[in-house]
Write an enzyme that holds these catalytic residues in place. Structure first.
Site, mmCIF file in Angstrom:
data_model
loop_
_atom_site.group_PDB
_atom_site.id
_atom_site.type_symbol
_atom_site.label_atom_id
_atom_site.label_comp_id
_atom_site.label_asym_id
_atom_site.label_seq_id
_atom_site.Cartn_x
_atom_site.Cartn_y
_atom_site.Cartn_z
ATOM 1 N N LYS A 193 0.818 -1.221 0.000
ATOM 2 C CA LYS A 193 0.000 0.000 0.000
ATOM 3 C C LYS A 193 0.853 1.273 0.000
ATOM 4 O O LYS A 193 0.384 2.327 -0.426
ATOM 5 C CB LYS A 193 -0.901 0.008 1.234
ATOM 6 C CG LYS A 193 -1.905 -1.137 1.275
ATOM 7 C CD LYS A 193 -3.155 -0.808 0.489
ATOM 8 C CE LYS A 193 -4.209 -1.902 0.666
ATOM 9 N NZ LYS A 193 -5.435 -1.613 -0.093
ATOM 10 N N SER A 209 -9.442 1.604 7.268
ATOM 11 C CA SER A 209 -8.932 1.264 8.596
ATOM 12 C C SER A 209 -7.770 0.291 8.496
ATOM 13 O O SER A 209 -7.182 -0.086 9.498
ATOM 14 C CB SER A 209 -10.044 0.639 9.430
ATOM 15 O OG SER A 209 -10.483 -0.536 8.789
#
Lengths: 309, 309
Positions: free
Chosen positions: B51, B76
């Site tokens: 990510k 989250s």
């Protein structure tokens, strides 16, 4: 006692067979420990532990007798698998004496590398009697897991590699059980490095610590530490080397070892066995500054006990 | 849709900030899977997951607005931490909307990278409402975790690196949740590789599989899979790319995912998150031969739940 030349020869001898294991670091671990750390990844060594180095060296030094009659040991841990693997590399037989209650994963590893297993009752006397009996029948060459100079010179090559690549290391943390890795590290550093060497030992198997302080070799029996590779007491050949060339033995509680293991997973994503976590725990405990190293000695444990749910 | 040039530009743009993650292999894993495997270690990426690539690319593409008013997201998971980290690299603020029941380790990661957290009720509506409110107050630039072309181009760089180094790869296994990594992998392979791309998805969150077969995007809610990073449904921008350039979506049972995770630990000693284990599980399930690759997408999970005793 191995010389500088013995260690260099061992490194050259085993180089075609073993992994020159990678080193790596973690910014987050440096924050937590206060030092500038290099991890040496012997959990990424063939057979999953540094033991491949010593076993390969001992097999190659004794190549002719090994080819004639094989090699034998009564280690149920990483040395058994490493010796079976090393013997297979030169087409020799390896006779491994294992207690009848040895973990399935250890038995599978020895079988995987073609070791010939003889089971015995799970106590030291039965192991030695059985080993002696099989040795007489086969004429195999006994290779002790740590109390053996060829083994010590082989294990020394892990530290030799680390210090050749990182001569600026000032502090080096090394797990200690029988003392093969630690005595090898101490000698490699004496000849090729400038570090202080710290043996890292569970409080529940504190023979190296107590022997180091009193000057007399101590025997610990039936330790229940989670660092199962470090339950053994120092060997006769290992003790004087450690006494002379190691700076300190650092004791770790079971909680500290477990925290070291978790911290290693979190910060490096490397899966090590609890024995290796003693080095990580000692680094976190001492909070030394400067250039430091940790020998991650192995990565063999039964992972199936960890359920994701 | 990102072009070859977009992917190459993203790779150059983020190179000074991210890790060019290592690749590695395991003889034992090859025996078990039947193929000749290369693992790409995105669990060793900064922030612990691929990510960081997409977040860094999106922040750099939108550098001026990010510097003015910051960036915002309501992920989250790993994207939240990655965006906080990426923003910190250019001195920008990152507003992260998190459900009040988010795991402590996820909250700690976002805080560690300096993210500004706003907690909300743990449901999608509350997340979007809160994000919208904070966005209006701050003027921050919204960066969606996967339904965003800058993100897709950034995630594509993992496969771009792997295929540049290993152009002979014939089969590539890639986990799929929202589809950022998979759509990026499919495009990178279309422009720079010759592999078949397989999306690897939990049976308990099979929207990509069903959408791929029917040609219509499907939404899955409240999946209970252990592969917690793959609970999300494919994004609108990701779906058509996946439909066009992916060969197959392979479904994995929870048992297969857990076995993949254990097998990765045993054979590579690499600690990955369960989402990454879907790629390993698909390799073991399909038993393909030839040169194969697996994207190990991340290594973030709460390790303290694993007790050594």
């Amino acid at each position: 006692m191995p010389t500088a030349q013995d260690i260099e020869s061992a490194a050259q001898r085993i180089a075609p067979f073993i992994n020159r294991t990678p080193s790596f670091s973690s910014l987050r671990f440096n924050e937590l420990s206060g030092g500038d750390y290099i991890f040496k990844g012997e959990h990424l060594q063939l057979t999953g532990a540094f033991k491949a180095r010593g076993a390969m060296n001992a097999v190659l030094v004794n190549k002719e007798s090994a080819a004639d009659s094989g090699v034998i040991t009564h280690s149920s841990g990483n040395h058994g698998a490493a010796l079976a693997w090393a013997a297979s590399q030169v087409g020799a037989k390896a006779f491994i004496i294992m207690p009848s209650n040895a973990p399935k994963s250890k038995i599978a590893a020895v079988e995987h590398y073609g070791g010939i297993i003889t089971f015995c009752e799970p106590n030291l006397e039965a192991r030695e009697t059985t080993a002696s009996k099989v040795q007489k029948e086969t004429g195999a060459h006994l290779i002790h897991p740590y109390d053996n100079y060829d083994i010590i010179a082989g294990q020394a090559t892990a530290t030799y590699e680390l210090l050749k690549d990182n001569p600026e290391i000032e502090h080096l943390f090394v797990p200690v059980g029988g003392g093969g890795l630690l005595s090898g590290a101490a000698l490699a550093n004496y000849f090729f490095g400038n570090a202080k060497i710290y043996g890292c030992e569970p409080e529940l198997a504190r023979d190296a610590h107590d022997g180091f302080l009193t000057g007399k070799r101590v025997i610990v029996n039936n330790s229940d530490t989670i660092a199962d590779g470090l339950k053994t007491s120092l060997g006769k050949k290992n003790f004087p080397i450690i006494k002379s060339y190691v700076s300190q033995i650092i004791l770790l509680t079971e909680k500290e070892i477990e925290n070291g293991w978790h911290t290693c997973l979190e910060t490096t994503k490397q899966f090590i066995e609890p024995s290796a976590a003693t080095g990580v725990a000692a680094a976190l405990k001492t909070q030394l500054t400067g250039k430091c190293g940790i020998l991650l000695c192995g990565g063999n444990m039964d992972v199936r006990k960890f359920a994701l749910r």
